[in-house]
Design a protein around this motif. Structure first.
Motif, PDB file in Angstrom:
ATOM      1  N   TRP A 281       0.909  -1.171  -0.079  1.00  0.00           N
ATOM      2  CA  TRP A 281       0.220  -0.030  -0.048  1.00  0.00           C
ATOM      3  C   TRP A 281       1.001   1.339  -0.179  1.00  0.00           C
ATOM      4  O   TRP A 281       1.932   1.352   0.395  1.00  0.00           O
ATOM      5  CB  TRP A 281      -0.829  -0.056   1.284  1.00  0.00           C
ATOM      6  CG  TRP A 281      -1.844  -1.201   1.209  1.00  0.00           C
ATOM      7  CD1 TRP A 281      -1.462  -2.475   2.004  1.00  0.00           C
ATOM      8  CD2 TRP A 281      -2.961  -1.410   0.988  1.00  0.00           C
ATOM      9  NE1 TRP A 281      -2.464  -3.220   2.023  1.00  0.00           N
ATOM     10  CE2 TRP A 281      -3.566  -2.737   1.185  1.00  0.00           C
ATOM     11  CE3 TRP A 281      -3.789  -0.654   0.124  1.00  0.00           C
ATOM     12  CZ2 TRP A 281      -4.697  -3.035   1.131  1.00  0.00           C
ATOM     13  CZ3 TRP A 281      -5.198  -1.090  -0.143  1.00  0.00           C
ATOM     14  CH2 TRP A 281      -5.635  -2.463   0.267  1.00  0.00           C
ATOM     15  N   LEU A 295      -5.086   6.882  -0.134  1.00  0.00           N
ATOM     16  CA  LEU A 295      -4.500   5.661  -0.209  1.00  0.00           C
ATOM     17  C   LEU A 295      -4.470   4.954  -1.664  1.00  0.00           C
ATOM     18  O   LEU A 295      -5.405   5.030  -2.157  1.00  0.00           O
ATOM     19  CB  LEU A 295      -5.291   4.575   0.772  1.00  0.00           C
ATOM     20  CG  LEU A 295      -5.043   3.226   0.964  1.00  0.00           C
ATOM     21  CD1 LEU A 295      -3.948   2.812   1.473  1.00  0.00           C
ATOM     22  CD2 LEU A 295      -6.172   2.479   1.354  1.00  0.00           C
ATOM     23  N   LYS A 297      -3.417   1.192  -3.727  1.00  0.00           N
ATOM     24  CA  LYS A 297      -3.193  -0.207  -3.853  1.00  0.00           C
ATOM     25  C   LYS A 297      -2.207  -0.399  -4.635  1.00  0.00           C
ATOM     26  O   LYS A 297      -2.365  -0.228  -6.032  1.00  0.00           O
ATOM     27  CB  LYS A 297      -4.312  -1.044  -3.866  1.00  0.00           C
ATOM     28  CG  LYS A 297      -3.952  -2.436  -3.959  1.00  0.00           C
ATOM     29  CD  LYS A 297      -3.592  -2.990  -2.489  1.00  0.00           C
ATOM     30  CE  LYS A 297      -3.532  -4.456  -2.269  1.00  0.00           C
ATOM     31  NZ  LYS A 297      -2.518  -5.063  -3.311  1.00  0.00           N
ATOM     32  N   GLY A 326      -6.452  -4.248   4.999  1.00  0.00           N
ATOM     33  CA  GLY A 326      -6.930  -3.283   4.244  1.00  0.00           C
ATOM     34  C   GLY A 326      -7.751  -2.116   4.812  1.00  0.00           C
ATOM     35  O   GLY A 326      -8.479  -1.205   4.157  1.00  0.00           O
TER      36      GLY A 326
END
Length: 402
Positions: A281, A295, A297, A326
């Motif tokens: 992340w 954020l 991924k 997550g």
């Protein structure tokens, strides 16, 4: 004779007129003196009254201050008693930590690595061992955990600068120390125990990277180092470095507009890379005007950004953050360092309800966290607090499925 009489009458009239003039002047002066005396008497009365009121106020203030002093003394005694009890609890917690391993390495694969039964080369080249690792991965990928509380705290040691980072690769026992907020070297230890027993970072394997890492926001994941690179007047990049071969395998441009630290209380953290059960992340701020933390991924293999979220967690007064299953936990503090606390939680799957999100307070230690790195294998945080290396062991519970 007649002129003489006229002269005498004129003289008498002038004398009488002068007498009346002087008498009026004396009367006027006397009246003014009486008025001044009346004003002086009134002033004396008011002065006496003010003096009396001042004395009464002083007495009342003295009584109040005496009462406040007694209450302060009682409160100070209560605080001292509470501090003694807190110290006793912390000593008991430290004692309990000494009775159990701070690494909590519970799966068989890590134990085999600690014993040196296979090397990184064998893990990457041997198909049977890869299957074992896939079994471990499959066990943790279906993650529905949320933090319930901080179970225990262990202060490992103090080494290095006030700000820095230390972490452990979830797929091995090796520990990596990043001393300071930028540099071209990191320090590798074989285990947490090896690090805790070492006299300093110089008594370790030093790894030189080809470019400066910037900020305590790096991550170590599956044998690779991921760090942030930013040189003067250049764009920010994420660098993937192979710890086994000692070479850069990939780089990626950073999705920001200019220099914007992700945490306002730690401006050295340009961005924060994190690894959890779900992968790699990236926490960052898109621009200086962006109020919230974003954020992303990332694909750990190619460094591609798969998806981006606005966490709605403000950057202001943010100290650090970490990711578990997550879910982003943003830790806040004050300019004058106080107790750190998790004040904003963001779950990418929207499985964490607002009333379920934990309000966690970290035990008051030394200053403020420069970094917090979560290890999914151990369920604990690796923290750097004013030069102290601390382990926070977490208690987990399952998310509410909605």
């Amino acid at each position: 004779m007649k002129p003489l009489i006229v002269l005498l009458v004129s003289t008498a009239w002038a004398f009488t007129r002068g007498q009346y003039y002087y008498q009026g002047l004396m009367d006027y002066l006397e009246n003014r003196m009486l008025a001044i005396e009346d004003r002086m008497e009134l002033w004396h009365e008011q002065t006496h009254r003010y003096h009396t009121e001042l004395q009464d106020f002083k007495k009342l203030t003295a009584v109040t201050m005496d009462g406040l002093g007694k209450e302060h003394s009682a409160l100070l005694k209560d605080l001292e008693g509470a501090a003694v009890r807190v110290d006793r609890v912390e000593r008991e917690m430290d004692y309990l930590e000494t009775q159990t391993s701070p690494r909590a390495c519970v799966n068989k694969a890590d134990k085999v690595v600690e014993q040196g039964a296979w090397s990184v080369e064998e893990r990457r080249g041997d198909e049977e061992e890869e299957e074992d690792w896939e079994e471990v991965h499959s066990r943790v990928s279906d993650c529905v955990d949320i933090i319930s509380s901080i179970r225990s705290v262990k202060i490992l040691k103090r080494v290095g600068s006030p700000k820095g980072m230390w972490t452990r690769d979830p797929r091995s026992s090796k520990v990596y120390v990043f001393n300071g907020t930028e540099g071209d070297s990191i320090y590798q230890f074989n285990s947490v125990l090896d690090f805790s027993s070492s006299p300093g970072v110089n008594h370790s394997r030093q790894i030189l990277v080809p470019s400066l890492w910037r900020g305590p926001g790096s991550a170590v994941y599956n044998g690779y180092l991921y760090y942030v690179k930013q040189e003067a007047d250049t764009e920010v990049q994420v660098v993937k470095y192979d710890l086994l071969s000692g070479s850069v395998t990939d780089t990626a441009m950073f999705p920001v507009d200019g220099y914007a630290p992700v945490y306002s209380l730690n401006p050295e953290t340009v961005a924060d890379l994190a690894a959890d059960d779900e992968g790699l992340w990236l926490l960052y701020a898109a621009s200086e005007s962006e109020p919230n933390i974003n954020l992303a991924k990332m694909d750990p293999a190619a460094l591609d950004i798969e998806q981006i979220w606005d966490t709605r967690c403000p950057r202001e007064n943010a100290e650090a953050a970490f990711i578990v299953c997550g879910t982003v936990y943003v830790v806040y503090n004050t300019r004058l360092a106080s107790r750190s606390r998790v004040q904003c939680v963001f779950d990418i799957n929207e499985m964490v309800l607002s009333e379920e999100a934990p309000l966690l307070y970290f035990p008051r230690r030394y200053g403020a966290h420069a970094s917090l790195k979560y290890n999914p294998e151990e369920k604990q945080l690796y923290a750097w607090d004013d030069g102290y290396q601390i382990l926070y062991r977490l208690t987990m519970k399952r998310k509410l499925l909605v």
